[in-house]
Design an enzyme around this catalytic site. Structure first.
Site, PDB file in Angstrom:
ATOM      1  N   LYS A 157      36.886 -13.701 -26.982  1.00 16.23           N
ATOM      2  CA  LYS A 157      37.106 -13.628 -28.431  1.00 16.23           C
ATOM      3  C   LYS A 157      37.235 -12.149 -28.774  1.00 16.23           C
ATOM      4  O   LYS A 157      36.282 -11.390 -28.625  1.00 16.23           O
ATOM      5  CB  LYS A 157      35.946 -14.265 -29.187  1.00 16.23           C
ATOM      6  CG  LYS A 157      36.180 -14.387 -30.711  1.00 16.23           C
ATOM      7  CD  LYS A 157      35.773 -13.144 -31.450  1.00 16.23           C
ATOM      8  CE  LYS A 157      36.110 -13.255 -32.937  1.00 16.23           C
ATOM      9  NZ  LYS A 157      35.959 -11.956 -33.643  1.00 16.23           N
ATOM     10  N   GLY A 209      29.422  -4.423 -29.928  1.00 15.11           N
ATOM     11  CA  GLY A 209      29.628  -4.311 -31.365  1.00 15.11           C
ATOM     12  C   GLY A 209      28.465  -3.626 -32.042  1.00 15.11           C
ATOM     13  O   GLY A 209      27.741  -2.833 -31.440  1.00 15.11           O
ATOM     14  N   SER A 210      28.256  -3.967 -33.293  1.00 10.46           N
ATOM     15  CA  SER A 210      27.241  -3.315 -34.108  1.00 10.46           C
ATOM     16  C   SER A 210      25.848  -3.876 -33.836  1.00 10.46           C
ATOM     17  O   SER A 210      25.698  -4.954 -33.246  1.00 10.46           O
ATOM     18  CB  SER A 210      27.566  -3.498 -35.585  1.00 10.46           C
ATOM     19  OG  SER A 210      27.435  -4.872 -35.944  1.00 10.46           O
ATOM     20  N   GLY A 214      24.659  -7.657 -32.954  1.00  9.46           N
ATOM     21  CA  GLY A 214      23.764  -8.009 -31.855  1.00  9.46           C
ATOM     22  C   GLY A 214      22.625  -8.903 -32.304  1.00  9.46           C
ATOM     23  O   GLY A 214      22.237  -9.852 -31.598  1.00  9.46           O
ATOM     24  N   GLU A 231      25.886  -4.505 -25.945  1.00  7.61           N
ATOM     25  CA  GLU A 231      26.114  -3.066 -26.080  1.00  7.61           C
ATOM     26  C   GLU A 231      26.395  -2.792 -27.536  1.00  7.61           C
ATOM     27  O   GLU A 231      27.435  -3.184 -28.068  1.00  7.61           O
ATOM     28  CB  GLU A 231      27.287  -2.580 -25.220  1.00  7.61           C
ATOM     29  CG  GLU A 231      27.339  -1.057 -25.176  1.00  7.61           C
ATOM     30  CD  GLU A 231      28.731  -0.492 -25.048  1.00  7.61           C
ATOM     31  OE1 GLU A 231      29.048   0.468 -25.776  1.00  7.61           O
ATOM     32  OE2 GLU A 231      29.504  -1.018 -24.226  1.00  7.61           O
ATOM     33  N   GLU A 365      24.459   5.605 -36.929  1.00  2.68           N
ATOM     34  CA  GLU A 365      25.782   5.636 -36.337  1.00  2.68           C
ATOM     35  C   GLU A 365      26.821   5.849 -37.422  1.00  2.68           C
ATOM     36  O   GLU A 365      26.863   5.135 -38.420  1.00  2.68           O
ATOM     37  CB  GLU A 365      26.066   4.327 -35.595  1.00  2.68           C
ATOM     38  CG  GLU A 365      27.413   4.332 -34.881  1.00  2.68           C
ATOM     39  CD  GLU A 365      27.605   3.111 -34.004  1.00  2.68           C
ATOM     40  OE1 GLU A 365      28.029   3.280 -32.848  1.00  2.68           O
ATOM     41  OE2 GLU A 365      27.315   1.996 -34.467  1.00  2.68           O
TER      42      GLU A 365
END
Length: 462
Positions: A157, A209-210, A214, A231, A365
């Site tokens: 995906k 992703g973010s 997660g 990650e 971030e």
């Protein structure tokens, strides 16, 4: 619930493509086909699977120019750079294939009495890879290739921003002769992704992703007892010691901060510089930053493209504005970068001084071309500041003293530590992180462990 995804190109803010989201009946067919195909695929020898995946990779990268153009149009990285991502995909894929025999070999245990003992690695079953837009190939290959080689089937995906990457990849793998059902893609809403994670056919989830993303993946998988590779975010630090080669450090770190418009999980966002060389470092970094060309990523002269969307640009401007309100100085004049205008996705690079850890740029971030630079008095202060973060993906030191680098590296809370380089993945080394950066591992021989299940054998001779 939306019935289709719409990808808007950050280049001009115009619609690039539309795709129908995969429906419930089709999802059910895909997961069942993946489960059925996996049994036959796993029954093939490892050598057969390696040859088949190698052929699929070759078929995919043969369309390098088309893939590179598709990446640029979807997410905005300058076309002068996107072919390198296709080359990186090929490098990582071939490395993981080349080490498969060793990584998947049974672990032999010395014979005991009449017992022959060993530990085998068997595929987990169906792997669900959820890939982001910022490095659409390099993030996906980390799980797709080892999963396939190990005997799993894979459902991919991709981000709604980069759906063409999934389509082109699956198409090339099918054209190479990979069996039907072994590698498929879905276009899915968040709700559909959640239900897929909960589906009994899914045995492992790889997500890049973010941090909120997660959390959502973990919540969806709660109680399923399946493996998760997460990650997530980063706010990666660098330390420039007094003995560093300043020219090399500036060249490397400015690129590490601004490449891909700063949209990299392992990009440099915080730089700590020894006081004795701080002023010279900043002056050199400003001069180099001002040489960037912000513009249309399809123009071969462009070195800095737009960020992924206008709303992301607005968030990045907010981080810079917050730092300035709290006393920071932006040494880069945005007026030098004409494409950076309110309402579009083009963001001028920002180099912030007079920063501290009360500012978001130094502790959260910021997915954009923004970096903060602080002077430090010694190694101890640098180490404390580098560790003062909720993230821990990579960290680096610039020095001529390898023993000092090793000593510092041993004290830094991070998944990867560099000396005199940054923003790089070596497929022979494990890619992993600590703290809010997530958990799990990909690449290297260790990258085969999450997509396999250990099975112990006790064989008694009579």
């Amino acid at each position: 619930m939306p019935s289709e995804l719409i990808t808007v190109s950050p280049i001009n803010g115009q619609e690039l493509l539309r795709r129908a989201y995969t429906g419930e009946a089709e999802i059910a067919r895909i997961v069942q086909q993946a489960r059925t195909a996996q049994k036959a695929w796993a029954a093939r020898s490892l050598d057969e699977r390696c040859k088949a995946v190698s052929a699929a990779v070759a078929r995919f990268v043969a369309n390098k120019s088309d893939i590179a153009l598709a990446i640029t149009r979807q997410m905005g990285r300058p076309l002068r750079y996107t072919p390198n991502e296709v080359a990186g995909f090929e490098e990582r894929a071939h490395h993981m294939i080349s080490i498969a025999a060793q990584a998947l070999a049974p672990i032999e245990i010395p014979q005991k009495d009449t017992l022959t003992r060993f530990i085998a690695r068997e595929p987990v079953g169906v792997v669900f890879t959820i890939a982001p837009w910022n490095y659409p190939l390099l993030t996906a290959v980390n799980s797709i290739v080892p999963a396939l080689v190990a005997g799993n089937s894979v459902i991919l995906k991709h981000s709604d921003q980069t759906p063409l990457c999934a389509e082109l990849m699956v198409q090339a793998f099918a054209e190479s002769g990979l069996p039907a059902g072994v590698f498929q893609f879905v276009h899915a809403t968040h709700d559909t992704v959640r239900r897929l994670i909960q589906a009994p056919e899914i045995n492992y989830v790889s997500f890049t992703g973010s941090v909120p993303g997660g959390h959502a993946v973990e919540a969806a998988a709660a109680g399923r007892f399946i493996g998760l590779g997460l990650e997530l975010g980063g706010n990666d630090p660098a330390y420039v010691r007094a003995d560093a080669d300043l020219a090399q450090a500036v060249d490397t770190l400015v690129d590490g901060a601004y490449f891909n418009s700063g949209q990299s999980c392992c990009g440099i966002q915080r730089i700590y510089v020894a006081q004795s060389v701080y002023q010279e470092f900043v002056e050199r970094a400003v001069a180099l930053t001002n040489q960037y060309v912000l513009g249309d990523p399809l123009d071969p002269g462009t070195t800095l493209g737009p960020v992924v969307r206008a709303s992301a640009a607005k968030e990045i401007h907010g981080v810079v504005d917050e730092a300035i309100r709290k006393g920071a100085s932006n040494l880069i004049d945005a007026g030098r970068f004409g494409m950076a205008q309110a309402g579009n996705a083009y963001v001028a690079p920002a180099l912030l001084t007079n920063v501290n850890h009360d500012m978001a740029v130094m502790n959260d971030e910021c997915f954009g071309p923004v970096v903060g630079i602080m002077p430090v008095k010694d190694d101890a202060q640098a180490i404390a500041l580098m560790n003062d973060s909720p993230y821990g993906l990579t960290a680096c030191v610039f020095t001529r003293d390898m023993q000092a680098a090793l000593r510092i590296g041993g004290q830094i809370e991070t998944g990867t530590f560099f000396m005199n380089r940054c923003d790089y993945l070596d497929p022979a080394l494990a890619w992993t992180g600590v703290k809010n950066t997530g958990h799990g591992v990909s690449l290297s021989a260790l990258g085969y462990e999450p997509v396999t299940q250990a099975k112990s054998y006790h064989l008694r001779s009579l």
